[in-house]
Design a protein around this motif. Sequence first.
Motif, PDB file in Angstrom:
ATOM      1  N   VAL A 158       0.785  -1.112   0.191  1.00 10.99           N
ATOM      2  CA  VAL A 158      -0.074  -0.136   0.173  1.00 10.99           C
ATOM      3  C   VAL A 158       0.748   1.101   0.031  1.00 10.99           C
ATOM      4  N   LYS A 159       1.869   1.126   0.950  1.00  8.02           N
ATOM      5  CA  LYS A 159       2.897   2.575   0.851  1.00  8.02           C
ATOM      6  C   LYS A 159       3.391   2.743  -0.432  1.00  8.02           C
ATOM      7  N   LYS A 160       3.580   1.783  -1.308  1.00  8.10           N
ATOM      8  CA  LYS A 160       4.193   2.059  -2.417  1.00  8.10           C
ATOM      9  C   LYS A 160       3.473   2.841  -3.627  1.00  8.10           C
ATOM     10  N   GLN A 161       2.005   2.936  -3.079  1.00 11.08           N
ATOM     11  CA  GLN A 161       1.059   3.530  -4.026  1.00 11.08           C
ATOM     12  C   GLN A 161       0.808   4.973  -3.739  1.00 11.08           C
ATOM     13  N   LEU A 162       1.550   5.209  -2.422  1.00 10.35           N
ATOM     14  CA  LEU A 162       1.302   6.594  -1.905  1.00 10.35           C
ATOM     15  C   LEU A 162       2.267   7.642  -2.454  1.00 10.35           C
ATOM     16  N   PRO A 163       1.850   8.959  -2.627  1.00 13.43           N
ATOM     17  CA  PRO A 163       3.111   9.793  -2.962  1.00 13.43           C
ATOM     18  C   PRO A 163       3.859  10.059  -2.008  1.00 13.43           C
ATOM     19  N   LYS A 164       5.252  10.104  -2.144  1.00 12.18           N
ATOM     20  CA  LYS A 164       6.276  10.295  -1.304  1.00 12.18           C
ATOM     21  C   LYS A 164       6.120   9.915   0.083  1.00 12.18           C
ATOM     22  N   PRO A 165       6.031   8.770   0.225  1.00  6.90           N
ATOM     23  CA  PRO A 165       5.354   8.347   1.820  1.00  6.90           C
ATOM     24  C   PRO A 165       6.661   8.144   2.741  1.00  6.90           C
ATOM     25  N   LYS A 166       6.422   8.747   4.134  1.00  6.55           N
ATOM     26  CA  LYS A 166       7.269   8.748   5.201  1.00  6.55           C
ATOM     27  C   LYS A 166       6.561   8.106   6.281  1.00  6.55           C
ATOM     28  N   ARG A 167       7.106   6.899   6.722  1.00  6.01           N
ATOM     29  CA  ARG A 167       6.363   6.138   7.589  1.00  6.01           C
ATOM     30  C   ARG A 167       6.841   6.123   9.218  1.00  6.01           C
ATOM     31  N   ILE A 168       5.843   6.496  10.006  1.00  6.13           N
ATOM     32  CA  ILE A 168       6.194   6.609  11.271  1.00  6.13           C
ATOM     33  C   ILE A 168       5.377   5.448  12.115  1.00  6.13           C
ATOM     34  N   SER A 169       6.244   4.908  12.971  1.00  2.49           N
ATOM     35  CA  SER A 169       5.634   3.576  13.368  1.00  2.49           C
ATOM     36  C   SER A 169       6.530   3.443  14.775  1.00  2.49           C
ATOM     37  N   TYR A 206      -0.881   7.592  24.887  1.00  2.00           N
ATOM     38  CA  TYR A 206      -1.758   6.238  25.388  1.00  2.00           C
ATOM     39  C   TYR A 206      -0.805   5.749  26.610  1.00  2.00           C
ATOM     40  N   VAL A 207      -1.666   5.479  27.623  1.00  3.35           N
ATOM     41  CA  VAL A 207      -1.052   4.829  28.731  1.00  3.35           C
ATOM     42  C   VAL A 207      -1.951   3.402  29.347  1.00  3.35           C
ATOM     43  N   GLU A 208      -1.315   2.321  29.897  1.00  7.50           N
ATOM     44  CA  GLU A 208      -1.838   1.468  30.431  1.00  7.50           C
ATOM     45  C   GLU A 208      -2.887   2.007  31.805  1.00  7.50           C
ATOM     46  N   LYS A 209      -3.641   1.328  32.312  1.00  6.98           N
ATOM     47  CA  LYS A 209      -4.512   1.628  33.320  1.00  6.98           C
ATOM     48  C   LYS A 209      -3.584   2.084  34.587  1.00  6.98           C
ATOM     49  N   THR A 210      -2.693   1.280  34.913  1.00  7.78           N
ATOM     50  CA  THR A 210      -1.820   1.544  36.322  1.00  7.78           C
ATOM     51  C   THR A 210      -0.342   1.910  35.978  1.00  7.78           C
ATOM     52  N   TYR A 211       0.014   1.948  34.651  1.00  4.23           N
ATOM     53  CA  TYR A 211       1.419   2.208  34.344  1.00  4.23           C
ATOM     54  C   TYR A 211       1.731   2.983  32.969  1.00  4.23           C
ATOM     55  N   VAL A 212       2.790   3.727  32.800  1.00  2.20           N
ATOM     56  CA  VAL A 212       3.205   4.150  31.607  1.00  2.20           C
ATOM     57  C   VAL A 212       4.144   3.496  30.771  1.00  2.20           C
ATOM     58  N   SER A 213       3.973   3.220  29.735  1.00 10.09           N
ATOM     59  CA  SER A 213       4.947   2.315  29.174  1.00 10.09           C
ATOM     60  C   SER A 213       6.340   2.881  28.744  1.00 10.09           C
ATOM     61  N   THR A 214       7.614   2.386  28.603  1.00 10.41           N
ATOM     62  CA  THR A 214       8.719   2.618  28.528  1.00 10.41           C
ATOM     63  C   THR A 214       8.957   3.794  27.638  1.00 10.41           C
ATOM     64  N   SER A 215       8.263   3.583  26.452  1.00  9.15           N
ATOM     65  CA  SER A 215       8.770   4.294  25.064  1.00  9.15           C
ATOM     66  C   SER A 215       8.015   5.716  25.480  1.00  9.15           C
ATOM     67  N   VAL A 216       6.829   5.746  26.160  1.00  9.23           N
ATOM     68  CA  VAL A 216       6.215   6.885  26.435  1.00  9.23           C
ATOM     69  C   VAL A 216       7.004   7.829  27.436  1.00  9.23           C
ATOM     70  N   LYS A 217       7.472   6.970  28.450  1.00  8.22           N
ATOM     71  CA  LYS A 217       8.287   7.733  29.509  1.00  8.22           C
ATOM     72  C   LYS A 217       9.511   8.341  28.886  1.00  8.22           C
ATOM     73  N   TYR A 275       1.422   2.366  22.080  1.00 11.43           N
ATOM     74  CA  TYR A 275       1.771   3.154  23.179  1.00 11.43           C
ATOM     75  C   TYR A 275       3.054   3.852  22.536  1.00 11.43           C
ATOM     76  N   ASP A 276       4.016   2.941  21.932  1.00 11.36           N
ATOM     77  CA  ASP A 276       5.133   3.497  21.266  1.00 11.36           C
ATOM     78  C   ASP A 276       5.069   4.365  20.291  1.00 11.36           C
ATOM     79  N   THR A 277       3.982   3.953  19.520  1.00 13.73           N
ATOM     80  CA  THR A 277       3.495   4.985  18.179  1.00 13.73           C
ATOM     81  C   THR A 277       3.021   6.248  18.695  1.00 13.73           C
ATOM     82  N   SER A 278       2.181   6.436  19.697  1.00 19.87           N
ATOM     83  CA  SER A 278       1.875   7.686  20.289  1.00 19.87           C
ATOM     84  C   SER A 278       3.206   8.208  20.733  1.00 19.87           C
ATOM     85  N   ALA A 279       4.146   7.708  21.360  1.00 19.99           N
ATOM     86  CA  ALA A 279       5.486   8.331  21.668  1.00 19.99           C
ATOM     87  C   ALA A 279       6.169   8.779  20.571  1.00 19.99           C
ATOM     88  N   GLN A 280       6.256   7.894  19.554  1.00 16.82           N
ATOM     89  CA  GLN A 280       6.923   8.428  18.388  1.00 16.82           C
ATOM     90  C   GLN A 280       6.180   9.797  17.489  1.00 16.82           C
TER      91      GLN A 280
END
Length: 498
Positions: A213-224, A272-283, A229-234
């Motif tokens: 799918v990405k190949k069909q998009l104009p000048k794509p830049k991927r963020i992941s 994004y966080v979990e109910k009782t903790y914050v994941s490492t990438s978000v920290k 949780y990690d995606t929200s951090a990125q």
Amino acid sequence: MKHLFKLSISSLLVLIAAMVVVGNTASAYSLDRLSGNNRYETSAAISKKGWKDGAKTVILVNGKDVAEAAVAAPLSKKLNAPVLLTNPNSLSAATRKEINSLNPKTIILIGGKKNISDKVIDKKIKAKVKRIGGKDRYETAALVAKEIPSKQAVVASGEYLFDVLGVAPYAAKNNMPVLLTKPNSLPAVTKKALKGKSSTVVIGRTKAVSDKVKKQLPKPKRISGSDRYDTSAQIAKLMGNKKKSYVVTGKNKIDATSAAALAAKNGGNLLYVEKTYVSTSVKVVIDTNKLTQFTVIGGTNIIDNKVGSELKQPIEHLLVNKKVAVGKDYKAAKLVEPKVKFAFSYNDPKRLMDSRAVPNFEALMKAAWKDNVKLYAQSGYRSYDRQAELYNYYKRTYGEKYASRISAKPGTSEHQTGLAMDVTSPSVGYDLVEKFAKTKEGKWVAKNAHKYGFIIRYPKGKENETGYAYEPWHLRYVGKDAAKEIYSKNITFEKYVK
Ligand SMILES: [Zn+2]
């Protein structure tokens, strides 16, 4: 009790803490919470916070299925319109009340008639009503995109709505619409909506948006990221701002829908966080971007108050282990050499520690020597590359299985954070060995480290939790409150954090 409970959560806006001085840098930390008794009240509370003086336009969406409205935030930003949730078949009471208070001229329904019924608008509603909705989420996203003319677009997966909502404030900030795709095929409506675009930002891993799918998009830049949780951090990293962060549960998309609109309005992040903790990438992103202002969305039944202390002290609470990598790029904000006795005389980066741990480590060492305990620092900070060398050496020498018991794969060592220091004594020949525990020095450390905010990170008999054999010499800085709790309850850091 029941009455008390009702009273405490019925207030729509609960201010739980503000302006706490962190460390000696006096950076302003603020934390508040927006919540209601249900999703509609929470959504109204978010609207009240962001649109105190009313709004000319209100965006009304299905509060039970946000698949079609997840792309609403850029439009919300453009029209300065709050996104309100409603029961899809009749206007929810809290929503009606908020609409009356906002007094809009126009209400925009986002979603097809199957998604949100015409019945949500009754005779009591005086505003003009407009609908932006197609036959499915892909077509609805394309129709919303029409309202946001731009040469660029964000493309996200229609099957990974957390990513869609997570990226919405970024898209809004850059006046870009969010278009949706299926993971392995680009829908015709999306393809059509992309006509004339010169570049795209693709959100999510290949599972969400394939390379095909990405190949069909104009000048794509991927963020992941490795997960939502990690995606929200990125995305927050990309936003790069120190404005407010809106903290939402990663377990339920509903609250994030209205929150994304508020984040978009204020140029803030959505984390994004979990109910009782914050994941490492978000920290890590909280630490590196120096984020200090947080609004938690939802009640304590959704996000516990414990999360607040993790947001405030992301570094003290940073969990790094075999399963949770800190990543190749993580660097402590400031590395400093503590003024203590070292077990070696040469200059080496392993003398360094995160500056926040240093005064506490110095105090620990001073107290030890005062008690005539001959404690020496052996190994602190270790870069990702140094850890890679070390791990590969153990692997070559002892084989992978044993190497992984005694050493960390690069990216998964606490030493990379600068929060850990290995200590030793002349009584064990300055070695890092288990019998250190039996020495006067080892016993002193086990009994006193917590008073200075340190824990024995890999205790005896807890290998199944920590992933490591007993290391009576490896001290990890976690802050005084956490260290005291971990010591007195005799639990692992893994247990404490989660
Ligand atoms: Zn160590």
